[in-house]
Design an enzyme around this catalytic site. Structure first.
Site, short mmCIF file in Angstrom:
data_model
loop_
_atom_site.label_atom_id
_atom_site.label_comp_id
_atom_site.label_asym_id
_atom_site.label_seq_id
_atom_site.Cartn_x
_atom_site.Cartn_y
_atom_site.Cartn_z
N CYS A 132 8.79 36.80 3.77
CA CYS A 132 10.04 37.55 3.90
C CYS A 132 10.17 38.27 5.24
O CYS A 132 11.27 38.63 5.64
CB CYS A 132 10.18 38.55 2.76
SG CYS A 132 10.21 37.78 1.12
N HIS A 272 15.49 43.69 4.43
CA HIS A 272 15.32 42.43 3.70
C HIS A 272 15.95 42.60 2.32
O HIS A 272 15.69 43.58 1.61
CB HIS A 272 13.84 42.08 3.59
CG HIS A 272 13.53 41.06 2.54
ND1 HIS A 272 14.21 39.87 2.43
CD2 HIS A 272 12.62 41.08 1.52
CE1 HIS A 272 13.73 39.19 1.41
NE2 HIS A 272 12.77 39.90 0.84
N ASN A 302 17.58 36.62 -3.22
CA ASN A 302 16.45 36.79 -2.31
C ASN A 302 16.02 35.43 -1.78
O ASN A 302 15.34 34.68 -2.47
CB ASN A 302 15.29 37.48 -3.03
CG ASN A 302 14.09 37.73 -2.13
OD1 ASN A 302 14.01 37.21 -1.02
ND2 ASN A 302 13.15 38.53 -2.61
#
EC number: 2.3.1.-
Length: 343
Positions: A132, A272, A302
């Site tokens: 990520c 994020h 996500n």
């Protein structure tokens, strides 16, 4: 094309010149699959109570690829959009960095395929596996290359995580999605561009979120595939939540300190897009007002390294020239990163 300020013309590879002052954002692009799976449908499939996913994650729908789509397809679309906005021909790109955890193949890397399809005839190309945090790691590397080589770099974050999640595990299948975002960076002598970067890593908790099999430690076998070891496994969601929220807030503080700035200087915080609760906890720890926080996880889910470039592209209309953007991420590994950009 984004507002231009003292952008320099890239020099031939054989030329010598002083490094550029900044690496400025010239264009952004996004690519999302056409199909969206509503969280209500995911809940029915997993046997969860209505509203369970939205209450815990804030995610209301997740973009998911079709059977014939792969990471490179999304990356090409996002990259082409960023080049078009920057009004740059493919020949102007000197390097392509692709941040991904889901390459088309284990070998070769996917970036050269993307570069070929985009017509980047004079560019190097390589994958970066930073989970990520991968896109911010790629931005940090691109910053140095742009300034030193005085050339343009295309940075893409792209993932097809729906192929790496266990469809029967709500801890992963209710969260992860597919998508790609891209940014073109170019040399600038003005104030626009990347102001500071901060990178961190803590390998002591590497197995908080991981795919057990498929690497050199545990090669794939039919038995391991039958046990689902080729899919994502989250060992302790609560521990990962705490580490990620604290890590994002700490990364933000570190990069601001490094730049000699404080939170009042930041116009927008772009974290994020992991899930709504994690963003809110990191926001609380960082002390960032909600009104200056970019949060679109409800509609993009996500997609790991793709979420920050997606947010930059999809929310670019909110940013004014000169705005200071704070980007933060924490990813599996455990990797953390923060980047400050003057828009």
């Amino acid at each position: 094309m984004l507002p231009e300020q003292s952008l320099t013309t890239p020099l031939p590879a054989t030329a010598t010149a002083a490094p550029a002052r900044r690496a400025a954002v010239l264009g952004v692009g996004a690519a999302l699959p056409a199909h969206r799976e509503p969280s209500t449908e995911t809940e029915r499939r997993l046997g969860l109570p209505p509203g369970w996913i939205a209450r815990r994650t804030g995610i209301r729908e997740r973009p998911l690829v079709g059977p014939d789509e792969a990471t490179s397809d999304l990356a090409v679309r996002a990259g082409a959009a960023a080049l078009a906005q920057a009004e740059l021909s493919p020949e102007r790109i000197g390097l392509l960095l692709l941040a991904t955890s889901t390459p088309d193949h284990l070998l070769p890397p996917t970036a050269p395929v993307v570069a070929h399809r985009l017509g980047l005839k004079h560019a190097g190309a390589v994958d970066l596996a930073g989970a990520c945090s991968g896109f911010l790691y790629a931005l940090a590397l691109a910053d140095g290359y742009v300034r030193l080589q005085r050339t343009c770099v295309l940075v893409i974050g792209a993932n097809v995580l729906s192929r790496r999640t266990n469809p029967d595990d709500p801890k992963t299948s209710a969260l992860f999605a597919d998508g790609a975002g891209a940014v073109v960076l170019g040399p600038s002598e003005g104030s626009r561009g990347i102001v500071a970067c901060w990178l961190g890593a803590d390998g002591s908790c590497w197995d908080d979120l991981y795919i057990p099999a498929g690497g050199s430690r545990r090669p794939l076998t039919p038995e391991r595939v039958a046990r689902g070891e080729h899919l994502m496994y989250m060992k302790d969601g609560r521990a990962l939540f705490r580490r990620a929220a604290t890590g994002m807030a700490e990364a933000g503080r570190r990069v601001l300190q490094q730049a000699g700035l404080d939170l009042d200087d930041v116009a927008w915080w772009i974290p994020h897009q992991a899930n709504h609760r994690l963003i809110e906890e990191a926001r609380r720890q960082l002390g960032m007002p909600e009104a200056r926080t970019v949060n679109l996880v409800d509609r993009i889910g996500n997609s790991s390294a793709a979420t920050i470039p997606l947010a930059l592209a999809l929310e670019a209309h909110r940013f004014a020239p000169g705005d200071l953007l704070l980007l933060t991420a924490v990813g599996a590994g455990l990797l953390s990163a923060a980047v400050l950009i003057q828009w």
